[in-house]
Design a protein around this motif. Structure first.
Motif, PDB file in Angstrom:
ATOM      1  N   ASP A  71       0.810  -1.213   0.000  1.00 19.37           N
ATOM      2  CA  ASP A  71       0.000   0.000   0.000  1.00 19.37           C
ATOM      3  C   ASP A  71       0.848   1.270   0.000  1.00 19.37           C
ATOM      4  OD1 ASP A  71      -2.381  -1.260  -0.208  1.00 19.37           O
ATOM      5  OD2 ASP A  71      -3.030  -0.950   1.860  1.00 19.37           O
ATOM      6  N   ARG A  72       2.130   1.164   0.340  1.00 14.84           N
ATOM      7  CA  ARG A  72       3.032   2.304   0.165  1.00 14.84           C
ATOM      8  C   ARG A  72       3.617   2.318  -1.240  1.00 14.84           C
ATOM      9  NH1 ARG A  72       1.076   5.746   1.939  1.00 14.84           N
ATOM     10  NH2 ARG A  72       2.891   7.018   1.468  1.00 14.84           N
ATOM     11  N   LEU A  73       3.826   1.147  -1.830  1.00 16.71           N
ATOM     12  CA  LEU A  73       4.311   1.100  -3.211  1.00 16.71           C
ATOM     13  C   LEU A  73       3.215   1.520  -4.186  1.00 16.71           C
ATOM     14  CD1 LEU A  73       6.330  -2.260  -3.148  1.00 16.71           C
ATOM     15  CD2 LEU A  73       7.220   0.076  -2.978  1.00 16.71           C
ATOM     16  N   ILE A  74       1.965   1.163  -3.870  1.00  8.28           N
ATOM     17  CA  ILE A  74       0.824   1.558  -4.704  1.00  8.28           C
ATOM     18  C   ILE A  74      -0.244   2.133  -3.777  1.00  8.28           C
ATOM     19  CG2 ILE A  74      -0.886   0.848  -6.432  1.00  8.28           C
ATOM     20  CD1 ILE A  74       0.871  -1.525  -7.079  1.00  8.28           C
ATOM     21  N   PRO A  75      -0.094   3.385  -3.371  1.00  7.01           N
ATOM     22  CA  PRO A  75      -1.098   3.994  -2.490  1.00  7.01           C
ATOM     23  C   PRO A  75      -2.377   4.315  -3.262  1.00  7.01           C
ATOM     24  CG  PRO A  75       0.566   5.610  -3.097  1.00  7.01           C
ATOM     25  CD  PRO A  75       1.021   4.297  -3.675  1.00  7.01           C
ATOM     26  N   ALA A  76      -3.480   4.338  -2.567  1.00  3.37           N
ATOM     27  CA  ALA A  76      -4.746   4.711  -3.201  1.00  3.37           C
ATOM     28  C   ALA A  76      -4.698   6.179  -3.611  1.00  3.37           C
ATOM     29  CB  ALA A  76      -5.899   4.469  -2.235  1.00  3.37           C
ATOM     30  N   ASP A  77      -5.214   6.453  -4.772  1.00  6.53           N
ATOM     31  CA  ASP A  77      -5.294   7.844  -5.238  1.00  6.53           C
ATOM     32  C   ASP A  77      -6.458   7.963  -6.205  1.00  6.53           C
ATOM     33  OD1 ASP A  77      -4.391   6.678  -7.605  1.00  6.53           O
ATOM     34  OD2 ASP A  77      -2.351   7.443  -7.408  1.00  6.53           O
ATOM     35  N   ALA A  78      -6.495   9.063  -6.936  1.00  7.38           N
ATOM     36  CA  ALA A  78      -7.609   9.289  -7.854  1.00  7.38           C
ATOM     37  C   ALA A  78      -7.581   8.332  -9.036  1.00  7.38           C
ATOM     38  CB  ALA A  78      -7.572  10.737  -8.352  1.00  7.38           C
ATOM     39  N   LEU A  79      -6.454   7.682  -9.276  1.00 11.06           N
ATOM     40  CA  LEU A  79      -6.323   6.807 -10.438  1.00 11.06           C
ATOM     41  C   LEU A  79      -6.761   5.370 -10.155  1.00 11.06           C
ATOM     42  CD1 LEU A  79      -2.871   8.024 -11.805  1.00 11.06           C
ATOM     43  CD2 LEU A  79      -5.153   8.638 -12.622  1.00 11.06           C
ATOM     44  N   ARG A 149       8.114  -0.780  17.540  1.00  7.20           N
ATOM     45  CA  ARG A 149       6.897  -0.849  16.728  1.00  7.20           C
ATOM     46  C   ARG A 149       7.042  -1.849  15.581  1.00  7.20           C
ATOM     47  NH1 ARG A 149       6.130   5.222  15.010  1.00  7.20           N
ATOM     48  NH2 ARG A 149       8.404   5.133  15.157  1.00  7.20           N
ATOM     49  N   ARG A 150       5.917  -2.209  14.983  1.00  4.89           N
ATOM     50  CA  ARG A 150       5.914  -3.034  13.786  1.00  4.89           C
ATOM     51  C   ARG A 150       5.814  -2.121  12.561  1.00  4.89           C
ATOM     52  NH1 ARG A 150       2.194  -6.680  12.636  1.00  4.89           N
ATOM     53  NH2 ARG A 150       3.767  -8.070  11.769  1.00  4.89           N
ATOM     54  N   PHE A 151       6.184  -2.635  11.399  1.00  2.00           N
ATOM     55  CA  PHE A 151       6.206  -1.806  10.194  1.00  2.00           C
ATOM     56  C   PHE A 151       4.844  -1.191   9.911  1.00  2.00           C
ATOM     57  CE2 PHE A 151       5.789  -1.162   5.613  1.00  2.00           C
ATOM     58  CZ  PHE A 151       6.900  -0.371   5.350  1.00  2.00           C
ATOM     59  N   ALA A 152       3.792  -1.978  10.055  1.00  2.00           N
ATOM     60  CA  ALA A 152       2.453  -1.475   9.742  1.00  2.00           C
ATOM     61  C   ALA A 152       2.031  -0.334  10.654  1.00  2.00           C
ATOM     62  CB  ALA A 152       1.442  -2.611   9.821  1.00  2.00           C
ATOM     63  N   ALA A 153       2.647  -0.230  11.843  1.00  2.00           N
ATOM     64  CA  ALA A 153       2.274   0.821  12.793  1.00  2.00           C
ATOM     65  C   ALA A 153       2.988   2.138  12.526  1.00  2.00           C
ATOM     66  CB  ALA A 153       2.564   0.353  14.221  1.00  2.00           C
ATOM     67  N   LEU A 154       3.964   2.153  11.625  1.00  2.00           N
ATOM     68  CA  LEU A 154       4.694   3.385  11.332  1.00  2.00           C
ATOM     69  C   LEU A 154       3.809   4.348  10.549  1.00  2.00           C
ATOM     70  CD1 LEU A 154       8.133   1.910  10.142  1.00  2.00           C
ATOM     71  CD2 LEU A 154       7.468   2.617  12.460  1.00  2.00           C
ATOM     72  N   ALA A 156       3.023   6.953   7.488  1.00  2.00           N
ATOM     73  CA  ALA A 156       3.276   6.765   6.063  1.00  2.00           C
ATOM     74  C   ALA A 156       4.665   7.253   5.665  1.00  2.00           C
ATOM     75  CB  ALA A 156       2.209   7.496   5.241  1.00  2.00           C
ATOM     76  N   GLU A 157       5.065   8.408   6.206  1.00  2.00           N
ATOM     77  CA  GLU A 157       6.375   8.956   5.857  1.00  2.00           C
ATOM     78  C   GLU A 157       7.500   8.058   6.376  1.00  2.00           C
ATOM     79  OE1 GLU A 157       4.002  10.519   7.481  1.00  2.00           O
ATOM     80  OE2 GLU A 157       3.227  11.909   5.959  1.00  2.00           O
ATOM     81  N   ASP A 160       7.758   4.991   4.085  1.00  2.00           N
ATOM     82  CA  ASP A 160       8.431   5.340   2.835  1.00  2.00           C
ATOM     83  C   ASP A 160       9.941   5.453   3.040  1.00  2.00           C
ATOM     84  OD1 ASP A 160       5.976   5.377   1.628  1.00  2.00           O
ATOM     85  OD2 ASP A 160       5.815   7.564   1.537  1.00  2.00           O
ATOM     86  N   ALA A 161      10.351   6.067   4.143  1.00  2.00           N
ATOM     87  CA  ALA A 161      11.782   6.236   4.422  1.00  2.00           C
ATOM     88  C   ALA A 161      12.459   4.888   4.607  1.00  2.00           C
ATOM     89  CB  ALA A 161      11.976   7.111   5.658  1.00  2.00           C
ATOM     90  N   VAL A 162      11.801   3.982   5.334  1.00  2.00           N
ATOM     91  CA  VAL A 162      12.379   2.647   5.542  1.00  2.00           C
ATOM     92  C   VAL A 162      12.493   1.906   4.215  1.00  2.00           C
ATOM     93  CG1 VAL A 162      11.977   0.382   6.576  1.00  2.00           C
ATOM     94  CG2 VAL A 162      11.616   2.453   7.929  1.00  2.00           C
ATOM     95  N   LEU A 163      11.446   1.938   3.412  1.00  2.00           N
ATOM     96  CA  LEU A 163      11.461   1.214   2.136  1.00  2.00           C
ATOM     97  C   LEU A 163      12.520   1.785   1.192  1.00  2.00           C
ATOM     98  CD1 LEU A 163       7.641   0.681   1.497  1.00  2.00           C
ATOM     99  CD2 LEU A 163       9.336  -1.023   2.211  1.00  2.00           C
ATOM    100  N   LYS A 164      12.685   3.104   1.201  1.00  2.00           N
ATOM    101  CA  LYS A 164      13.721   3.710   0.364  1.00  2.00           C
ATOM    102  C   LYS A 164      15.108   3.257   0.789  1.00  2.00           C
ATOM    103  CE  LYS A 164      11.183   7.894  -0.969  1.00  2.00           C
ATOM    104  NZ  LYS A 164      11.101   9.377  -0.834  1.00  2.00           N
ATOM    105  N   ASP A 165      15.329   3.144   2.088  1.00  2.00           N
ATOM    106  CA  ASP A 165      16.630   2.691   2.578  1.00  2.00           C
ATOM    107  C   ASP A 165      16.843   1.197   2.281  1.00  2.00           C
ATOM    108  OD1 ASP A 165      17.346   5.168   3.463  1.00  2.00           O
ATOM    109  OD2 ASP A 165      16.826   4.810   5.565  1.00  2.00           O
ATOM    110  N   VAL A 166      15.779   0.413   2.348  1.00  2.00           N
ATOM    111  CA  VAL A 166      15.895  -1.001   1.974  1.00  2.00           C
ATOM    112  C   VAL A 166      16.237  -1.115   0.490  1.00  2.00           C
ATOM    113  CG1 VAL A 166      14.635  -3.176   1.710  1.00  2.00           C
ATOM    114  CG2 VAL A 166      14.337  -1.819   3.784  1.00  2.00           C
TER     115      VAL A 166
END
Length: 250
Positions: A71-79, A149-154, A156-157, A160-166
């Motif tokens: 859901d962070r790689l493909i967040p909900a939006d108008a599209l 904490r667990r990843f899901a509890a972080l 949104a920002e 995103d920061a964790v995933l970018k570093d991974v």
């Protein structure tokens, strides 16, 4: 460039192949004389019908983590809806219990060396094993570096920061988990689940195809081939057809 009356290379080759075949004694050209269609609808070995309820590979805790990731790689939006809302987690879950998840079509014997990007993943670990180890390693890192904490509890920002570093390999996931390779697998499977045919569990309601204007598995859209820059007006079709076609043969 050939004109409409001049023979093309394809036509010449096709004619030569036909003449060669017709000159061989005993060659028969099949034709239907039954007066009925020579095939049945949905008889061409379609993918097995998926059970869309429940989880077959991921645990409930893993589902929570994977859902937060896609859901962070493909967040909900108008599209479109979010990745999880489009069934991406279902798609990945089913892939992990199938031939892909087991690496059943890949050579996975040694010796193993660190390969180049062109050589792909060099390891005896299957995609299913890599997903399980990667999700566990990510959760251990988050717990150790984000106050338990667990990843899901972080926020949104933070996610995103964790995933970018991974993705950049800046995080040491330990336990033999290559952070960059794990992210590449996650991204690959997430994109597949979002854009693949709904028959495989993702792309629910063909959301990504509708977003792109992709016709799907329609057998014929010649009337629209030359309409460049115009949105395709008909709804997309899965390889399993459309529900309203069930039991009908046109």
């Amino acid at each position: 460039m050939s004109t409409p009356t001049s023979p093309t290379r394809r036509r010449v080759l096709s004619t030569a192949a036909w003449l060669a075949a017709s000159s061989i004694p005993g060659v028969a050209f099949a034709r239907s004389i039954s007066g009925a269609l020579p095939w049945d609808a949905n008889s061409a070995a379609p993918p097995p019908k998926l059970q869309l309820n429940g989880w077959f590979f991921f645990t409930s805790a893993e589902v929570e983590t994977v859902t937060a990731i896609v859901d962070r790689l493909i967040p909900a939006d108008a599209l479109s809806p979010s990745g999880a809302e489009c069934g991406v987690v279902v798609y990945i879950d089913r892939q992990m219990i199938g031939p892909f998840g087991r690496s059943s079509r890949l050579y996975t014997q040694g010796p193993f060396f660190l390969g180049t990007p062109r050589q792909g993943w060099q390891s005896p670990d299957t995609p299913a094993q890599r997903w399980r180890a990667g999700v566990a390693a990510l959760e251990r890192w988050v717990a150790a570096n984000r106050t338990g904490r667990r990843f899901a509890a972080l926020a949104a920002e933070e996610k995103d920061a964790v995933l970018k570093d991974v993705e950049a390999g800046k995080i040491d996931l330990g336990a033999g988990v290559d952070a960059k390779a794990f992210f590449a697998l996650v991204l690959q499977n997430t994109m597949e689940g979002f854009f693949a045919d709904p028959a495989y569990g993702g792309n629910k309601d063909m959301a990504s195809w509708r977003m792109l204007g992709f016709p799907g598995a329609r057998y014929d859209y010649r009337d629209h081939v030359d309409k460049h820059g115009q949105r395709y007006p008909l709804p997309p079709v899965s390889i399993t057809g459309r529900p309203e076609w069930a039991g009908k043969v046109d």
